[in-house]
Design an enzyme around this catalytic site. Structure first.
Site, mmCIF file in Angstrom:
data_model
loop_
_atom_site.group_PDB
_atom_site.id
_atom_site.type_symbol
_atom_site.label_atom_id
_atom_site.label_comp_id
_atom_site.label_asym_id
_atom_site.label_seq_id
_atom_site.Cartn_x
_atom_site.Cartn_y
_atom_site.Cartn_z
ATOM 1 N N THR A 87 -6.523 3.360 7.589
ATOM 2 C CA THR A 87 -6.939 3.678 6.224
ATOM 3 C C THR A 87 -6.527 2.595 5.231
ATOM 4 O O THR A 87 -6.533 2.812 4.018
ATOM 5 C CB THR A 87 -6.361 5.031 5.774
ATOM 6 O OG1 THR A 87 -4.925 4.975 5.806
ATOM 7 C CG2 THR A 87 -6.853 6.146 6.679
ATOM 8 N N GLU A 114 -4.106 12.323 2.503
ATOM 9 C CA GLU A 114 -5.329 11.581 2.806
ATOM 10 C C GLU A 114 -6.353 12.510 3.462
ATOM 11 O O GLU A 114 -7.485 12.603 3.013
ATOM 12 C CB GLU A 114 -5.012 10.397 3.717
ATOM 13 C CG GLU A 114 -4.252 9.298 3.018
ATOM 14 C CD GLU A 114 -4.641 7.933 3.525
ATOM 15 O OE1 GLU A 114 -4.852 7.049 2.694
ATOM 16 O OE2 GLU A 114 -4.732 7.748 4.752
ATOM 17 N N HIS A 131 1.954 8.843 2.274
ATOM 18 C CA HIS A 131 0.908 8.806 1.255
ATOM 19 C C HIS A 131 1.198 9.898 0.236
ATOM 20 O O HIS A 131 1.278 11.078 0.576
ATOM 21 C CB HIS A 131 -0.474 9.018 1.880
ATOM 22 C CG HIS A 131 -0.897 7.897 2.776
ATOM 23 N ND1 HIS A 131 -1.519 6.756 2.321
ATOM 24 C CD2 HIS A 131 -0.749 7.732 4.115
ATOM 25 C CE1 HIS A 131 -1.758 5.943 3.331
ATOM 26 N NE2 HIS A 131 -1.285 6.504 4.427
ATOM 27 N N HIS A 144 0.825 -1.209 0.000
ATOM 28 C CA HIS A 144 0.000 0.000 0.000
ATOM 29 C C HIS A 144 0.858 1.258 0.000
ATOM 30 O O HIS A 144 0.535 2.244 -0.636
ATOM 31 C CB HIS A 144 -0.930 0.030 1.220
ATOM 32 C CG HIS A 144 -1.926 -1.081 1.254
ATOM 33 N ND1 HIS A 144 -3.012 -1.126 0.421
ATOM 34 C CD2 HIS A 144 -1.980 -2.202 2.018
ATOM 35 C CE1 HIS A 144 -3.711 -2.227 0.672
ATOM 36 N NE2 HIS A 144 -3.109 -2.887 1.625
ATOM 37 N N HIS A 179 2.049 9.560 8.284
ATOM 38 C CA HIS A 179 1.349 9.012 9.447
ATOM 39 C C HIS A 179 2.342 8.315 10.365
ATOM 40 O O HIS A 179 3.108 7.453 9.908
ATOM 41 C CB HIS A 179 0.285 7.992 9.014
ATOM 42 C CG HIS A 179 -0.845 8.584 8.251
ATOM 43 N ND1 HIS A 179 -1.720 7.833 7.484
ATOM 44 C CD2 HIS A 179 -1.256 9.878 8.130
ATOM 45 C CE1 HIS A 179 -2.617 8.633 6.933
ATOM 46 N NE2 HIS A 179 -2.357 9.866 7.310
ATOM 47 N N HIS A 228 4.525 5.882 7.899
ATOM 48 C CA HIS A 228 4.409 5.623 6.467
ATOM 49 C C HIS A 228 3.928 6.872 5.748
ATOM 50 O O HIS A 228 3.509 7.855 6.372
ATOM 51 C CB HIS A 228 3.482 4.435 6.188
ATOM 52 C CG HIS A 228 2.097 4.626 6.710
ATOM 53 N ND1 HIS A 228 1.696 4.215 7.970
ATOM 54 C CD2 HIS A 228 0.998 5.175 6.144
ATOM 55 C CE1 HIS A 228 0.425 4.509 8.149
ATOM 56 N NE2 HIS A 228 -0.031 5.090 7.060
#
Length: 234
Positions: free
Chosen positions: A196, A100, A91, A56, A113, A89
């Site tokens: 998420t 996000e 995004h 992801h 995050h 991590h």
């Protein structure tokens, strides 16, 4: 990657709860609470770290083998327990907007995050099912003209994009977590939400700082290419 909770509900039935993340934060509807200051314990220490791709996103984890110091953890900020660091991590979007969370519908270039678990449950796995099991810090990322020095040490994403049995890479220069925090950690938005990805467990106390950190367009282009295999379109 920008994750829309509605999209999760369409594709993942277990992500259809009433407290799903991410959300748009409407500042006009936010209440004001005077929380004690956050305490970021051991965030200034340097630990052996590795980057790992999980399908992801890219995660940064601390190597615990041979670890002599306590892991980083947080207290205060309205949290009633101690929360130990698990991983952080990133995004990114395929274009120049990939956060996000949004604030008043404003998207940012990316989002970081930092995930922690409640130590009263013993470990991360046992904390996941609990409604106060996890605490995540959401740090928005904006574009600037200058490189972010901390992110220079994270420019190894391309080393782990090729699928392999061991899809990770040890950082040559570890980054203290404090270097990834916004300069103002006193002002933030708080809500109860979910993970998420995965099973979207609704067990996360979210803290989204309203002060972003900055990264250069050169750096974010490098991260996007590493994560998605192509540069963002302008």
């Amino acid at each position: 990657m920008l994750t829309d909770s509605k999209m999760w509900r369409e594709h993942e039935s277990f992500c259809g709860g009433e407290h799903q993340s991410p959300i748009n934060i409407d500042s006009s509807k936010a209440g004001v609470t005077n929380y004690p200051k956050f305490c970021f314990h051991n965030y200034d220490l340097v630990f052996p770290e590795r980057l790992e791709k999980n399908g992801h996103t890219v995660e940064l984890k601390i190597e615990e083998q041979g670890l002599h110091a306590e892991l980083p953890f947080i207290t205060g900020g309205g949290l009633t327990d101690r929360y130990n660091f698990v991983q952080l991590h990133f995004h990114w979007g395929r274009q120049l907007f990939g956060s996000e969370h949004t604030i008043d519908r404003k998207e940012y270039a990316g989002e970081l995050h930092i995930v922690h678990y409640n130590t009263k449950y013993g470990n991360f796995i046992d904390a996941i099912p609990q409604e106060d099991g996890l605490a995540a810090l959401g740090i928005l990322i904006k574009l600037t003209d200058r490189d972010n020095l901390a992110f220079r040490h994270l420019e190894q994403f391309e080393n782990i994009i090729d699928p392999s049995p061991v899809n990770s890479d040890v950082l040559h220069f570890s980054v203290p977590l404090v270097a990834l925090l916004p300069h103002d950690t006193d002002s933030f938005y708080r809500y109860n939400g979910s993970l998420t990805s995965g099973d979207c467990n609704e067990d996360v106390i979210w803290t989204v700082f309203d002060t972003p950190i900055a990264i250069s367009e050169r750096q974010i282009t490098r991260q996007v290419i590493s994560s998605h295999g192509q540069p963002p379109r302008k």
